[in-house]
Design a protein around this motif. Structure first.
Motif, PDB file in Angstrom:
ATOM      1  N   LEU A  42       8.359  -0.172  -0.519  1.00  0.00           N
ATOM      2  CA  LEU A  42       8.296   0.030   0.619  1.00  0.00           C
ATOM      3  C   LEU A  42       9.129  -1.142   1.528  1.00  0.00           C
ATOM      4  N   CYS A  43       9.414  -0.960   2.785  1.00  0.00           N
ATOM      5  CA  CYS A  43      10.042  -2.007   3.605  1.00  0.00           C
ATOM      6  C   CYS A  43       9.588  -1.505   5.156  1.00  0.00           C
ATOM      7  N   GLY A  92       6.350  -3.674  13.078  1.00  0.00           N
ATOM      8  CA  GLY A  92       7.634  -3.338  12.609  1.00  0.00           C
ATOM      9  C   GLY A  92       7.841  -2.056  11.740  1.00  0.00           C
ATOM     10  N   GLY A  93       6.646  -0.905  11.656  1.00  0.00           N
ATOM     11  CA  GLY A  93       6.830  -0.073  11.105  1.00  0.00           C
ATOM     12  C   GLY A  93       6.820  -0.015   9.669  1.00  0.00           C
ATOM     13  N   THR A 108       3.006  -9.128   5.277  1.00  0.00           N
ATOM     14  CA  THR A 108       4.366  -9.035   6.037  1.00  0.00           C
ATOM     15  C   THR A 108       5.648  -8.957   5.387  1.00  0.00           C
ATOM     16  N   CYS A 109       6.032  -7.620   5.549  1.00  0.00           N
ATOM     17  CA  CYS A 109       7.264  -7.147   5.003  1.00  0.00           C
ATOM     18  C   CYS A 109       8.631  -8.110   5.747  1.00  0.00           C
ATOM     19  N   PRO A 110       9.517  -8.443   5.168  1.00  0.00           N
ATOM     20  CA  PRO A 110      10.617  -9.248   5.776  1.00  0.00           C
ATOM     21  C   PRO A 110      11.381  -8.407   6.706  1.00  0.00           C
ATOM     22  N   TRP A 133      13.522  -8.038  10.033  1.00  0.00           N
ATOM     23  CA  TRP A 133      12.796  -6.964  10.938  1.00  0.00           C
ATOM     24  C   TRP A 133      10.987  -7.117  10.371  1.00  0.00           C
ATOM     25  N   PRO A 134      10.566  -8.229  10.566  1.00  0.00           N
ATOM     26  CA  PRO A 134       8.914  -8.495   9.850  1.00  0.00           C
ATOM     27  C   PRO A 134       8.183  -7.454  10.452  1.00  0.00           C
ATOM     28  N   SER A 135       7.166  -6.982   9.687  1.00  0.00           N
ATOM     29  CA  SER A 135       6.255  -5.884   9.899  1.00  0.00           C
ATOM     30  C   SER A 135       4.955  -6.243   8.851  1.00  0.00           C
ATOM     31  N   ASP A 136       3.914  -6.212   9.627  1.00  0.00           N
ATOM     32  CA  ASP A 136       2.484  -6.443   9.150  1.00  0.00           C
ATOM     33  C   ASP A 136       1.790  -4.937   8.632  1.00  0.00           C
ATOM     34  N   ILE A 137       2.087  -4.750   7.320  1.00  0.00           N
ATOM     35  CA  ILE A 137       1.701  -3.707   6.374  1.00  0.00           C
ATOM     36  C   ILE A 137       0.248  -3.786   6.018  1.00  0.00           C
ATOM     37  N   ALA A 138      -0.767  -3.104   6.416  1.00  0.00           N
ATOM     38  CA  ALA A 138      -2.089  -3.403   5.783  1.00  0.00           C
ATOM     39  C   ALA A 138      -2.311  -2.174   4.905  1.00  0.00           C
TER      40      ALA A 138
END
Length: 304
Positions: free
Chosen positions: A176-177, A277-278, A204-206, A187-192
């Protein structure tokens, strides 16, 4: 996730060479062609081609043909940003067994998402992009890649545990990203992540990766995102971990799993997160890793 299977063996063999490790170090800084690599290491082009082939077979390096002054040239680039290794000793846990499920990224059972969003099979886009209604299209079961800007998708993990089996840990690996318009490496994204309704942690994906073609991504795909990172979630009796790093104190006992009931597994980017960030999820026919969402329910036998 590397272990002691045949696929992992190819990677170990590829890394067991100082010249190939040097190639990886050079490509980590910039893409290069075979001639440039050969000159930097003082090798002939034939010898360097042999080393590159070994790295390609392991899935560490990918070659792309690009226009040059006279015809085309092959540019080498890294296909992997990172990997993790996990080893288990059968001698240490002689009675430990597992149930394995391979869940396609399109096999979700619930969702609530916002654009940008969409999905595609190996062959084509499913429905229309940026219209969440198409996540209800029956074709979603065939999706090999899905993406959304915020919200969640939820899967069902089959639970085949018997009364004589006690769950010890859960392992989940997935590619995933983040999800940026087009793509954006920063493009950071907080994925729970949540299992059985219990939050197990946020990563947090970078970024959203698209500067080079994914190894498995089909040629027709030109929508920016190309591949993700392979991440390994683990919930044990001690807590929850991502690639061996503690995510939270949530344990197997906290999940309150009951035999005979499937386990909801939710992947979410909350609109209340710091980094909204999706997320992009890759199946076995997209990205860099030939796998779906792979789940292992590891158990031990108990006496009744």
């Amino acid at each position: 996730m590397l272990n002691n299977d045949e696929r992992s063996l190819k990677i170990y063999e590829a890394l067991a060479s100082r010249p190939r490790l040097t190639v990886i170090e050079l490509l980590a800084k910039q893409d290069m062609n075979v001639k440039e690599l050969a000159e930097r290491l003082g090798f002939s082009s034939a010898t360097m081609t042999m080393h590159i082939k070994k790295l390609e077979e392991a899935g560490i390096v990918v070659n792309q043909s690009v226009p040059a002054r006279h015809g085309h040239q092959k540019i080498c680039s890294l296909a992997l940003n990172e990997f993790t290794a996990q080893f288990r000793s059968p001698a240490a846990e002689p009675e430990r067994e597992y149930y394995h499920s391979s869940i396609g990224v399109g096999q979700y059972v619930d969702y609530a998402i916002t654009p940008t969003c969409g999905m595609a099979s190996r062959e084509s886009i499913i429905g229309q992009m940026d219209d969440p209604r198409y996540f209800s299209d029956p074709g979603h079961l065939e999706a090999a890649i899905i993406w959304f800007a915020s919200g969640y998708v939820e899967y069902r993990i089959p639970n085949y545990l018997l009364n004589t089996q006690r769950l010890k840990s859960i392992d989940i690996t997935l590619e995933l990203c983040s999800e940026a318009p087009g793509f954006n490496e920063q493009w950071p994204s907080d994925i729970a992540f949540a299992i059985n309704g219990r939050h197990i942690g946020t990563w947090t994906c970078p970024g959203d990766f698209g500067h080079k073609k994914g190894i498995l991504t089909p040629p027709w795909w030109n929508h920016g995102t190309q591949y993700g990172l392979l991440k390994g979630l683990r919930v044990t009796e001690e807590g929850s971990f991502l690639d061996g790093i503690r995510l939270s104190d949530t344990t197997i006992a906290d999940l309150a799993i009951m035999n005979g009931r499937d386990l909801p597994f939710r992947i979410e980017v909350s609109e209340e997160a710091r980094h909204v960030g999706g997320v992009v999820l890759f199946g076995k026919d997209f990205g860099n890793y030939s796998q779906n969402i792979e789940v292992y329910l590891n158990y031990e036998h108990v006496e009744k």
